[in-house]
Design a protein around this motif. Structure first.
Motif, short mmCIF file in Angstrom:
data_model
loop_
_atom_site.label_atom_id
_atom_site.label_comp_id
_atom_site.label_asym_id
_atom_site.label_seq_id
_atom_site.Cartn_x
_atom_site.Cartn_y
_atom_site.Cartn_z
N HIS A 166 0.85 -1.19 0.00
CA HIS A 166 0.00 0.00 0.00
C HIS A 166 0.89 1.25 0.00
CE1 HIS A 166 -2.77 2.86 2.46
NE2 HIS A 166 -2.91 3.10 1.17
N ARG A 167 1.55 1.50 1.12
CA ARG A 167 2.42 2.68 1.16
C ARG A 167 3.80 2.38 1.73
NH1 ARG A 167 0.12 7.68 3.68
NH2 ARG A 167 -2.05 7.08 3.87
N GLY A 168 4.10 1.10 1.83
CA GLY A 168 5.49 0.74 2.15
C GLY A 168 5.83 0.57 3.62
N ALA A 169 4.83 0.44 4.48
CA ALA A 169 5.15 0.24 5.90
C ALA A 169 5.81 -1.13 6.11
CB ALA A 169 3.88 0.35 6.74
N CYS A 170 6.46 -1.27 7.25
CA CYS A 170 7.05 -2.56 7.61
C CYS A 170 5.96 -3.50 8.10
CB CYS A 170 8.03 -2.37 8.77
SG CYS A 170 9.72 -2.49 8.27
N LEU A 171 5.79 -4.63 7.43
CA LEU A 171 4.78 -5.59 7.89
C LEU A 171 5.21 -6.22 9.21
CD1 LEU A 171 3.65 -7.62 4.78
CD2 LEU A 171 2.36 -5.92 6.07
N VAL A 172 6.49 -6.60 9.25
CA VAL A 172 7.05 -7.22 10.45
C VAL A 172 8.43 -6.63 10.62
CG1 VAL A 172 7.78 -9.37 11.53
CG2 VAL A 172 5.90 -9.41 9.91
N GLU A 173 8.69 -6.03 11.76
CA GLU A 173 10.01 -5.45 11.93
C GLU A 173 11.02 -6.45 12.46
OE1 GLU A 173 10.76 -1.46 13.25
OE2 GLU A 173 8.65 -1.00 12.87
N GLU A 174 10.59 -7.30 13.35
CA GLU A 174 11.49 -8.33 13.84
C GLU A 174 10.68 -9.39 14.56
OE1 GLU A 174 13.70 -7.20 17.55
OE2 GLU A 174 13.25 -5.20 16.85
N GLY A 175 11.37 -10.41 14.98
CA GLY A 175 10.69 -11.47 15.71
C GLY A 175 10.64 -12.75 14.92
N ARG A 176 10.11 -13.78 15.54
CA ARG A 176 9.99 -15.07 14.86
C ARG A 176 8.77 -15.78 15.41
NH1 ARG A 176 13.72 -16.65 19.23
NH2 ARG A 176 15.47 -15.51 18.47
N GLY A 177 8.34 -16.79 14.73
CA GLY A 177 7.18 -17.54 15.20
C GLY A 177 6.41 -18.08 14.02
N ARG A 178 5.13 -18.36 14.22
CA ARG A 178 4.30 -18.88 13.14
C ARG A 178 3.09 -17.98 12.99
NH1 ARG A 178 4.90 -24.65 12.43
NH2 ARG A 178 6.59 -25.30 13.78
N THR A 179 2.63 -17.82 11.76
CA THR A 179 1.43 -17.04 11.58
C THR A 179 0.74 -17.49 10.30
OG1 THR A 179 0.53 -14.81 11.45
CG2 THR A 179 2.60 -15.17 10.31
N HIS A 180 -0.57 -17.24 10.23
CA HIS A 180 -1.31 -17.59 9.01
C HIS A 180 -1.46 -16.40 8.10
CE1 HIS A 180 -2.03 -21.51 10.53
NE2 HIS A 180 -2.58 -21.02 11.63
N ARG A 181 -1.16 -15.22 8.64
CA ARG A 181 -1.28 -14.02 7.80
C ARG A 181 -0.46 -12.89 8.41
NH1 ARG A 181 -7.28 -12.04 9.76
NH2 ARG A 181 -6.62 -11.90 11.92
N PHE A 182 -0.17 -11.91 7.56
CA PHE A 182 0.59 -10.75 8.01
C PHE A 182 -0.30 -9.53 7.83
CE2 PHE A 182 3.76 -13.85 6.79
CZ PHE A 182 4.67 -13.77 7.83
N THR A 183 -0.60 -8.83 8.90
CA THR A 183 -1.46 -7.65 8.80
C THR A 183 -0.63 -6.41 9.05
OG1 THR A 183 -3.36 -8.91 9.51
CG2 THR A 183 -3.52 -6.54 9.76
#
Ligand code: FES
Ligand SMILES: [Fe+2]
Length: 299
Positions: free
Chosen positions: A4-21
């Motif tokens: 959309h406008r280039g924000a960071c979806l995920v800045e750091e971290g680890r784990g499991r997810t079904h989607r990235f918001t």
């Protein structure tokens, strides 16, 4: 990076997810990068979601590690970049290892920091108080393109040549330092059980600085308190050695070089790791992007 406008979806971290918001306006992506939902879509207007998936980067899983090229248009295949080195790293079996801890440290310019992983010449001197002065200052160098293994002279591959492969002492052969060009080193330790420290260098805010992330990986997660403590102590010790001995020296060296009075530095014939590293840096800097595959196939 959100499309959309280039924000960071995920800045750091680890784990499991079904989607990235996205934390900015909640556009939502599937794990393989498709745009699956636009928040308040009626108000936003029409978006062809199939055109707004995340940018795909060349990516390959080898030797239990994930390799990514940050340039989506790169024509250098990751296999070519690896130069066969992944077959050696695969003997560690990292795909089943356990990440015990990570830590970060500040260092000098990345090439100076990296040089510190590429010779044993300095071991009994700079690390005399920590590793001891009896430690050998000699290494055997093995190269796969720009990637290098520094082995102890008392461990050579040749002496196992006539043994069937099933009898090779793999752990012993994996001792020493394994570097992945241009910014990673892997070294074996025993604190808390069989383990490695992976050091990954990243650029700092200025050319004279870098950041290192150290990962302590263990073949098995430590179970007893003694093993956990031993792992922690080993990792603390390595942080001390690298920051208080290697990087402290490198930061002072960087200041000296900035002064400009020294026109060149010397690498001896016993400093083969640094020689190979700097030759490759020079060759890559001089090579056009189109010619990179040829450089790696013939280098
Ligand atoms: S920048 Fe990601 S939703 Fe707006
Ligand atoms: Fe060192």
């Amino acid at each position: 990076m959100c499309t959309h406008r280039g924000a960071c979806l995920v800045e750091e971290g680890r784990g499991r997810t079904h989607r990235f918001t996205c934390p900015y306006h909640a556009w939502t992506f599937s794990p393989d990068g498709e745009l699956v939902a636009v928040y308040s879509e009626k108000d936003f207007g029409d978006v062809n979601k199939s055109e707004y998936g995340l940018t795909e980067l060349p990516c390959l899983e080898r030797a239990g590690l994930i390799w990514v090229t940050l340039n989506p248009d790169s024509n250098l295949a990751i296999e070519d970049f690896l130069s066969g080195y992944d077959a050696m790293l695969a003997d560690f079996g990292f795909d089943s290892w356990h990440l015990q801890a990570t830590q970060e440290l500040e260092g000098p310019n990345w090439k100076i920091a990296y040089d510190g992983y590429l010779d044993y010449y300095h071991l009994p001197i700079l690390h005399g108080k920590t590793f001891g002065t009896d430690i050998s200052n000699k290494a055997n160098y093995y190269f796969w393109g720009p990637h290098a293994h520094l082995g102890r002279p008392d461990t050579t591959f040749e002496e196992y040549e006539n043994l069937p492969e099933s009898e090779w002492p793999v752990n012993q052969l994996l001792q020493g330092v394994w570097t992945i060009f241009p910014h990673i080193s892997i070294a074996s330790f025993e604190g808390g059980g069989r383990s490695v420290m992976i050091s990954q260098l990243f650029p700092g805010d200025t050319p004279g600085t870098s950041k290192t992330i150290q990962y302590y990986l263990m073949q098995e997660a430590p179970e007893t308190d003694d093993d956990k403590r031993a792992a922690r102590e080993q990792f603390d010790f390595l942080k001390y050695v690298v920051s208080e001995e290697d990087y402290k020296t490198g930061i002072a060296l960087q200041k000296n070089l900035n002064f400009g009075a020294m026109k060149h530095v010397l690498y001896g014939r016993n400093e083969g790791g640094s020689q190979n590293f700097h030759k490759w840096v020079e060759a890559i800097v001089e090579c056009s992007d189109e010619d990179l595959p040829r450089l790696f196939q013939t280098g």
